[in-house]
Design a protein around this motif. Structure first.
Motif, PDB file in Angstrom:
ATOM      1  N   SER E  99       0.843  -1.257  -0.075  1.00 19.30           N
ATOM      2  CA  SER E  99       0.120  -0.092  -0.016  1.00 19.30           C
ATOM      3  C   SER E  99       0.911   1.149  -0.019  1.00 19.30           C
ATOM      4  O   SER E  99       0.588   2.069  -0.678  1.00 19.30           O
ATOM      5  CB  SER E  99      -0.897  -0.028   1.212  1.00 19.30           C
ATOM      6  N   LEU E 100       1.945   1.277   0.851  1.00 24.86           N
ATOM      7  CA  LEU E 100       2.679   2.388   0.737  1.00 24.86           C
ATOM      8  C   LEU E 100       3.505   2.683  -0.296  1.00 24.86           C
ATOM      9  O   LEU E 100       3.723   3.770  -0.803  1.00 24.86           O
ATOM     10  CB  LEU E 100       3.643   2.211   2.240  1.00 24.86           C
ATOM     11  N   ARG E 101       4.195   1.606  -1.087  1.00 27.99           N
ATOM     12  CA  ARG E 101       4.877   1.570  -2.382  1.00 27.99           C
ATOM     13  C   ARG E 101       4.110   2.246  -3.335  1.00 27.99           C
ATOM     14  O   ARG E 101       4.730   2.747  -4.250  1.00 27.99           O
ATOM     15  CB  ARG E 101       5.311   0.147  -2.565  1.00 27.99           C
ATOM     16  N   ALA E 102       2.727   2.052  -3.312  1.00 28.17           N
ATOM     17  CA  ALA E 102       1.825   2.287  -4.202  1.00 28.17           C
ATOM     18  C   ALA E 102       1.852   3.933  -4.580  1.00 28.17           C
ATOM     19  O   ALA E 102       1.592   4.418  -5.738  1.00 28.17           O
ATOM     20  CB  ALA E 102       0.460   1.753  -4.239  1.00 28.17           C
ATOM     21  N   VAL E 103       2.312   4.554  -3.718  1.00 28.43           N
ATOM     22  CA  VAL E 103       2.297   6.191  -3.807  1.00 28.43           C
ATOM     23  C   VAL E 103       3.971   6.749  -3.503  1.00 28.43           C
ATOM     24  O   VAL E 103       3.932   7.805  -3.129  1.00 28.43           O
ATOM     25  CB  VAL E 103       1.507   6.821  -2.550  1.00 28.43           C
ATOM     26  N   ALA E 131      -3.164   0.836  10.820  1.00 30.12           N
ATOM     27  CA  ALA E 131      -1.611   0.808  10.544  1.00 30.12           C
ATOM     28  C   ALA E 131      -1.336   1.477   9.149  1.00 30.12           C
ATOM     29  O   ALA E 131      -0.473   2.404   9.240  1.00 30.12           O
ATOM     30  CB  ALA E 131      -1.110  -0.722  10.626  1.00 30.12           C
ATOM     31  N   ILE E 132      -2.306   1.285   8.296  1.00 36.55           N
ATOM     32  CA  ILE E 132      -1.683   1.896   6.938  1.00 36.55           C
ATOM     33  C   ILE E 132      -2.013   3.273   7.000  1.00 36.55           C
ATOM     34  O   ILE E 132      -1.049   4.098   6.508  1.00 36.55           O
ATOM     35  CB  ILE E 132      -2.750   1.248   5.932  1.00 36.55           C
ATOM     36  N   VAL E 161      -2.460   7.708   0.950  1.00 39.51           N
ATOM     37  CA  VAL E 161      -2.919   6.554   1.084  1.00 39.51           C
ATOM     38  C   VAL E 161      -3.419   6.306   2.549  1.00 39.51           C
ATOM     39  O   VAL E 161      -2.738   6.944   3.543  1.00 39.51           O
ATOM     40  CB  VAL E 161      -1.926   5.403   0.742  1.00 39.51           C
ATOM     41  N   ALA E 162      -4.662   5.811   2.524  1.00 39.19           N
ATOM     42  CA  ALA E 162      -5.412   5.709   3.789  1.00 39.19           C
ATOM     43  C   ALA E 162      -6.300   4.319   3.618  1.00 39.19           C
ATOM     44  O   ALA E 162      -6.467   3.921   2.592  1.00 39.19           O
ATOM     45  CB  ALA E 162      -6.236   6.798   4.138  1.00 39.19           C
ATOM     46  N   ALA E 163      -6.620   3.681   4.665  1.00 38.22           N
ATOM     47  CA  ALA E 163      -7.280   2.513   4.570  1.00 38.22           C
ATOM     48  C   ALA E 163      -8.454   2.476   5.666  1.00 38.22           C
ATOM     49  O   ALA E 163      -8.594   2.988   6.887  1.00 38.22           O
ATOM     50  CB  ALA E 163      -6.540   1.262   4.633  1.00 38.22           C
TER      51      ALA E 163
END
Lengths: 244, 244, 244, 244, 244, 244
Positions: E99-103, E131-132, E161-163
């Protein structure tokens, strides 16, 4: 003593053997060998490097790994993951590796490693000997796939290798034990030989029993006959790839 | 072919052997065996239970563990801790266990486990065979220490066991190889026999070499002679505890 | 309070100590130390390299490992293999390593590693302190075996080190506890000192008990006396190799 | 010798201490303790059973675990997962467990286990002593939460426990070292005491240095003063839950 | 169907969220995020190197680790040490890393590794999505701390990014499930989105249940609304550090 | 955008699928499934017990394990032995297990465990979805082999399950990606559905990319079509054993 073996074979009779090359595509050697119901997939992969302690010596290396799929036996066999170590597995894969290396000229192979994986899809006795017999064929195919050998005229293979089990069951020496016989055997012996009839390895064990010189002679005679026939099948399977 | 072995022994000559009982006190069997410089401490401990899968069957169990102390070799051998697994160790301790079990009547032993630990203090070739020969003496002492056997008149020991290595070095079959010979050997064979001269185990390996029937016959003859002498030493060491 | 200790020793009396050098041959330092029945084999091996994080700094390293053989206790102690980790083992080998390093000049040693293995053959209390006392002698022998020290006139050893346990048993401070006393002790303390009488390490623990300043003073006095005698034995054992 | 400590504290001065109870809700004891920047979350959980080897004896058990979060230091500390074992972690959690058990009456606790987890959120020296001081408060809260003690009138706590580090830095004995001082210290000592002034544990180590009786006396005096103040803070924090 | 959720929230209502930056000091990013009682400490550390297989390519790497402190749940959760492997942990930390790498623009980051550790102090449902959301804020702070980016004018962050979790509980689609709802949910879905409203990851599972297109549409609508609000909170928390 | 897929398939076209039942004999369910070159052996074994935490509840359990043979890829994939843990493996086998359990009535199964092993003989993309589709057929055969179900009239199977991958490759949504497409895909999604068209699991990931609602709709439509055809093949393969 019963008049014959439980599956009607003669004492010196092998189970039905089949050797199928190119069973899967990713590895250059891929052989499915069956001996009766025992089924082993042998794949030989080539890596263009050797372990650190062998670097720069111009010599190659051949190693083997052995494993049984969980569904290859009943009841199911737990997978060897995590820290559990199965001594039998270790013994078998060391035996396969030594047997293959006995017929490989490591200088003619050059600095590369061939790993032969023997994965048992179905186990009905004699998995380690079937693995050796199939692994040799996969090894030969993998070696054929190498483009740049140190000396193109010199094959890294100095011979062929095959293996078979013999044992004393119901007081009688018999060839190529299946699982039922293996459990009952008083003496269990695995013999690995070259196609030219020399011993590479003899491993004989009295399981809660002992054996004498006459027993030993009878067992070795059976093994020699079985390996002669297995070598013929390897040769037929490899056809023009037969290296010798 | 050199005229003699590097340490002046004859081909059929054992190294100097000593067997010292009661070397330490906590375990009922504790034997320090030396073969030349090879030194192994064998301790046999008795536990009044068996593994879960054997419970309630009235039968005992004998198992073995083998290890080399880090300082037993030069260069130092790393300790087998953590997840590292040494296939050689596994093979050897399985061999020792099978060899001892071949002379134990598990029903006469009763539901208990004897664990024989073979720890190598100094390694100079032949550690596994020295371990087996010493382990038998420790096992006999441990069994003597058991107070309540199922049948006091029936010894759990049905025989004695000893082991020795043989091999082909410089083209000649020799007995009881030390480390220098072991490294040079073209064929290396470990033979385990009962005191009455029956085979328990034969493990012969051609190391980058093969061997034929004549080689095999010569090696087995040497082994038989060596084991006869080792059995005599075990008997002398155990004195009245000799079980047979 | 009983009139004397269970083995008739006086409160300030050590057990019978023996220090045997050159017990095995592969490692340059090999010492068998006994304190009563406690028996530890200390071997010191030299490797001509240091851990990666120390490379190129011209300094050496000394480390220690400790282990108990399975047969060293009753009941048998399971071997520390696989993923099982014994916190006690870790603590002890860290203590031995720190104690030895306190008397080594790492620059005078040069870029090499000395590993001292302390393997307990028989455990009857005080194994860690016996290990330190024996390890120093093995270390001195290993250092004597080094041919090319950075400065041949400068010994890497800046002092000697010995260790002993003290404790409060039956309300009385005593020196050099054996296993029986160790189990009963209300306070247990290990003291590591140099031969010149300085502290390297004090580890005192009230086991389900506490202690006050007077107890501490009594314990340290006993320890100081014991270490003085142990240092004298180390010196006698090393003879001309005594480095100081 | 510099005229004062790098953060301007006097030799006998503690860092700023805060103790926050009920920091998280799942565990009955949950304490966030800070000593300067060192921050430890101590949670005490109660399980209504004891380890197998303690069953049926009517006694309880108290144990501790210690860990540093990866982000608690710079550079980041790798997580202790897989087979890697950190000897320092093992030593510390054994120390915390022993220290707490010294003030618990296991029969008054009854057959249950209290596990105190000490997780370091930020590490700036003295994490193990802060952990012990905070763990005692979490333990007291966890014990207060137990509804059915064997004897409601008898507290399982027989005392309080607190801990502090002392050391010799720049030739001077100082109290409560932070990370900068810890690295420079010639002697490092952790002292665990009861609220009533008795020793539970002394662990003193000369790091590439030694120390004498005068040094020891100076260090113990500083420790005693620091623990007196920490005990007062524990008492204030627990208020009516103070068990003594 | 009950008229409302057990904690009186509306179906599309988030729990109370707080985001606290600079919670600890060693790591350049350190964020304590709370969603209701769920509490996660997210620390982001920068290391000036990349894994071996990425070297020399001028690209960076972002990875994440996730763990629950033992006291974060009741009953206590055993620590993941030694060889035990928790599949759930592995799944979650892989999800956070992806998820983090996507941004992150890895070339704009340069050859360095950012490790984001997400340690759960208290678990009450939705720990992986909290956590994300918190990890992104810690990541932004860690990136701000880097002094020498390849191109100072080009931020390595290409978005935020958020979840959030959504699910079907009691037959109704709801947002941001706590533990009580999570256990009862027939369908459980975690949605990760960018601040600009694009999907990064959808993981929907019918737990002993299935779901259809209408359910899916309802769940995604709730998730989109929740993530919009979480993004606003991240932006407010970061203030001028908001990278976009 | 290229005019067609690299292997000439249409966007909504599956690879050639074959499902072979009773491939090996020891396990009651044994299915070799091929999707193009991807080949997975799925064996389902029945054990007449459940994990400890499920005992006495009258309910069964279904679990799955997944592994790739070393020779299934090029270069060879190292075996997962020892302490190495592969997060991808864990994720996949958890997914397979959840998917199968979604169509099993655990009370109708009774207290027994079915373990489905999915071993990949050759990997060319989509191994996890092929594993699920084949595993269902093996599961159905294993269930048919059970002689004493709690209620012989009530099948433990409440539906069928199949799975397929979809993704966005070269800007176009495509069905059943092989390895070449998998590597290039901007979005990768695995969809698990029942034969009756309900979702069991959706796992969609943007690999260094994001996706919007239209992409999602297109992908789900393709998946639904593929699963319809896979279900038809499962039905044909099982013939009269089709449980529904």
């Amino acid at each position: 003593m019963p008049s014959q073996r439980h599956d009607n074979r003669k004492p010196d009779e092998l189970r039905e053997i089949s050797i199928k090359r190119r069973y899967t595509r990713p590895a250059p050697g891929s052989v499915l060998i069956r001996a009766g119901r025992t089924t082993v997939l042998c794949t030989a992969s080539v890596e263009e490097s050797v372990p650190p302690w062998m670097k720069g010596k111009g010599r190659g290396w051949v190693t083997a790994e052995y494993s049984m799929l969980p569904g290859s036996t009943s009841p199911r066999k737990a997978r060897e993951r995590g820290s559990k170590v199965d001594g039998r597995t270790t013994e078998i894969q060391r035996l396969i590796g030594r047997s293959l290396r006995a017929v490989v000229d490591m200088e003619a192979l050059g600095e590369r490693t061939i790993t032969v994986d023997c994965d048992v899809l179905e186990a009905d006795g004699g998995t380690r000997t079937a693995a050796i017999t199939g692994a040799f064929v996969a090894l030969a195919d993998a070696i054929s796939s190498i483009e740049k050998l140190p000396d193109p005229k010199k094959s890294p293979l100095t011979g062929s290798v095959a293996a078979v089990s013999v044992g004393i069951v119901d007081g009688r020496a018999v060839l190529d034990l299946d699982y039922v016989e293996d459990v009952e055997a008083a003496v269990d012996m695995n013999v690995v030989m070259t196609g030219s009839g020399k011993f590479i390895e003899i491993q004989g064990t009295g399981e809660e029993a002992t054996f004498d010189d006459d027993d030993l002679a009878a067992l070795l005679k059976l093994a020699r006959g079985g390996i002669k026939r297995l070598t013929a099948m390897q040769k037929e399977s490899l056809g023009r790839q037969w290296p010798l």
